[in-house]
Design a protein around this motif. Structure first.
Motif, PDB file in Angstrom:
ATOM      1  N   UNK A 176       0.858  -1.184   0.000  1.00  0.00           N
ATOM      2  CA  UNK A 176       0.000   0.000   0.000  1.00  0.00           C
ATOM      3  C   UNK A 176       0.890   1.228   0.000  1.00  0.00           C
ATOM      4  N   UNK A 177       0.332   2.353  -0.450  1.00  0.00           N
ATOM      5  CA  UNK A 177       1.116   3.584  -0.484  1.00  0.00           C
ATOM      6  C   UNK A 177       1.513   4.004   0.925  1.00  0.00           C
ATOM      7  N   UNK A 178       0.654   3.740   1.914  1.00  0.00           N
ATOM      8  CA  UNK A 178       0.998   4.069   3.299  1.00  0.00           C
ATOM      9  C   UNK A 178       2.145   3.212   3.810  1.00  0.00           C
ATOM     10  N   UNK A 179       2.171   1.949   3.404  1.00  0.00           N
ATOM     11  CA  UNK A 179       3.283   1.078   3.806  1.00  0.00           C
ATOM     12  C   UNK A 179       4.586   1.558   3.181  1.00  0.00           C
ATOM     13  N   UNK A 180       4.526   1.975   1.932  1.00  0.00           N
ATOM     14  CA  UNK A 180       5.722   2.505   1.268  1.00  0.00           C
ATOM     15  C   UNK A 180       6.248   3.715   2.022  1.00  0.00           C
ATOM     16  N   UNK A 181       5.365   4.631   2.372  1.00  0.00           N
ATOM     17  CA  UNK A 181       5.786   5.833   3.096  1.00  0.00           C
ATOM     18  C   UNK A 181       6.373   5.483   4.451  1.00  0.00           C
ATOM     19  N   UNK A 182       5.794   4.494   5.108  1.00  0.00           N
ATOM     20  CA  UNK A 182       6.302   4.068   6.413  1.00  0.00           C
ATOM     21  C   UNK A 182       7.707   3.480   6.292  1.00  0.00           C
ATOM     22  N   UNK A 183       7.905   2.635   5.278  1.00  0.00           N
ATOM     23  CA  UNK A 183       9.238   2.068   5.055  1.00  0.00           C
ATOM     24  C   UNK A 183      10.251   3.152   4.719  1.00  0.00           C
ATOM     25  N   UNK A 184       9.832   4.139   3.935  1.00  0.00           N
ATOM     26  CA  UNK A 184      10.740   5.231   3.575  1.00  0.00           C
ATOM     27  C   UNK A 184      11.156   6.016   4.813  1.00  0.00           C
ATOM     28  N   UNK A 185      10.182   6.348   5.673  1.00  0.00           N
ATOM     29  CA  UNK A 185      10.510   7.112   6.876  1.00  0.00           C
ATOM     30  C   UNK A 185      11.503   6.363   7.758  1.00  0.00           C
ATOM     31  N   UNK A 186      11.233   5.085   7.978  1.00  0.00           N
ATOM     32  CA  UNK A 186      12.127   4.326   8.856  1.00  0.00           C
ATOM     33  C   UNK A 186      13.496   4.119   8.199  1.00  0.00           C
ATOM     34  N   UNK A 187      13.517   3.919   6.879  1.00  0.00           N
ATOM     35  CA  UNK A 187      14.794   3.753   6.185  1.00  0.00           C
ATOM     36  C   UNK A 187      15.610   5.034   6.235  1.00  0.00           C
ATOM     37  N   UNK A 188      14.960   6.169   6.024  1.00  0.00           N
ATOM     38  CA  UNK A 188      15.674   7.451   6.056  1.00  0.00           C
ATOM     39  C   UNK A 188      16.316   7.684   7.419  1.00  0.00           C
ATOM     40  N   UNK A 189      15.616   7.309   8.492  1.00  0.00           N
ATOM     41  CA  UNK A 189      16.197   7.483   9.832  1.00  0.00           C
ATOM     42  C   UNK A 189      17.463   6.639   9.972  1.00  0.00           C
ATOM     43  N   UNK A 190      17.396   5.421   9.488  1.00  0.00           N
ATOM     44  CA  UNK A 190      18.564   4.542   9.577  1.00  0.00           C
ATOM     45  C   UNK A 190      19.706   5.056   8.710  1.00  0.00           C
ATOM     46  N   UNK A 191      19.383   5.555   7.526  1.00  0.00           N
ATOM     47  CA  UNK A 191      20.388   6.026   6.581  1.00  0.00           C
ATOM     48  C   UNK A 191      20.945   7.395   6.960  1.00  0.00           C
ATOM     49  N   UNK A 192      20.212   8.150   7.776  1.00  0.00           N
ATOM     50  CA  UNK A 192      20.637   9.490   8.145  1.00  0.00           C
ATOM     51  C   UNK A 192      20.449  10.497   7.040  1.00  0.00           C
TER      52      UNK A 192
END
Length: 223
Positions: A176-192
């Motif tokens: 889902x588009x919401x799942x994509x956004x959630x994965x992006x947010x958490x990935x960005x935090x990890x990636x800095x």
């Protein structure tokens, strides 16, 4: 079930070398039952194999040309998807295209080998094995793993690095588009990182660019 008299000849296929090497390492203890003759990263299978195990990391949509290239390859007897996604739509599409099985990445190595043996014996394992857990089996590898990305976050970052929009990622990865956004947010935090352009640069610097390599032993065993 009677085990095959000789090891199954297997090609492991994906666009990322780290992915195919991870699967090969996971299956290494079962070399008397499964012989990995090729690990192909963005390269076509050139050896005669009983099964091509197609890891769908970053290319889960069956519209991708690389999947059809494997299915149509006369050197490949059977094609098996190795995937997070086992939706009814994917199963129906896989069946229509002549794919013999779709196996979840959450199953442990021994279960994967047993499934490959069943497929080699002629069984069609579509919509037989389902797993809703995103936890990968031990030994499965992906880009960004060492930096702390989960497997699904990594898949989304790979598609961002490829230039896909959020909606395109949702369609490609059956999310889902919401799942994509959630994965992006958490990935960005990890990636800095805080922006898509920064994420693309980070991805290129951390192994998310697709690489072309074929790893095969002269006698048919992977190096």
């Amino acid at each position: 079930m009677t085990e095959p008299a000789s090891p199954i000849r297997l090609a492991v296929v994906n666009d990322y070398e780290v992915v195919v090497r991870g699967i090969a390492a996971m299956l290494a203890p079962f070399g008397d039952r499964v012989q990995i003759v090729e690990m192909d990263s963005d390269a076509g299978v050139i050896r005669e194999v009983d099964i091509a195990l197609y890891d769908t990391f970053s290319t889960p949509a069956l519209e991708d040309d690389s999947v059809d290239d494997v299915i149509r390859n006369p050197r490949v007897r059977r094609t098996v998807l190795y995937t997070w996604v086992l939706t009814p739509e994917l199963v129906a599409d896989a069946r229509r295209r002549g794919i013999e099985a779709a196996l979840p990445k959450g199953i442990e190595a021994g279960a994967l080998v047993r499934a490959l043996e069943r497929i080699h014996a002629g069984e069609v394992l579509l919509d037989l094995i389902h797993d809703e857990d995103d936890t990968p089996a031990e030994g499965v590898s992906w880009p960004g793993q060492r930096e702390g990305l989960t497997a699904r976050e990594s898949e989304v970052v790979a598609l961002i690095t490829d230039g896909l929009s959020n909606q395109e990622i949702a369609t490609r990865a059956y999310l889902s588009i919401n799942s994509v956004k959630s994965y992006i947010r958490s990935a960005y935090r990890t990636m800095g990182v805080t922006s898509r352009s920064q994420a693309v640069l980070w991805g290129i610097d951390h192994g998310f660019a697709r690489n072309r390599v074929r790893i095969a032993h002269p006698n048919g065993e992977a190096s």
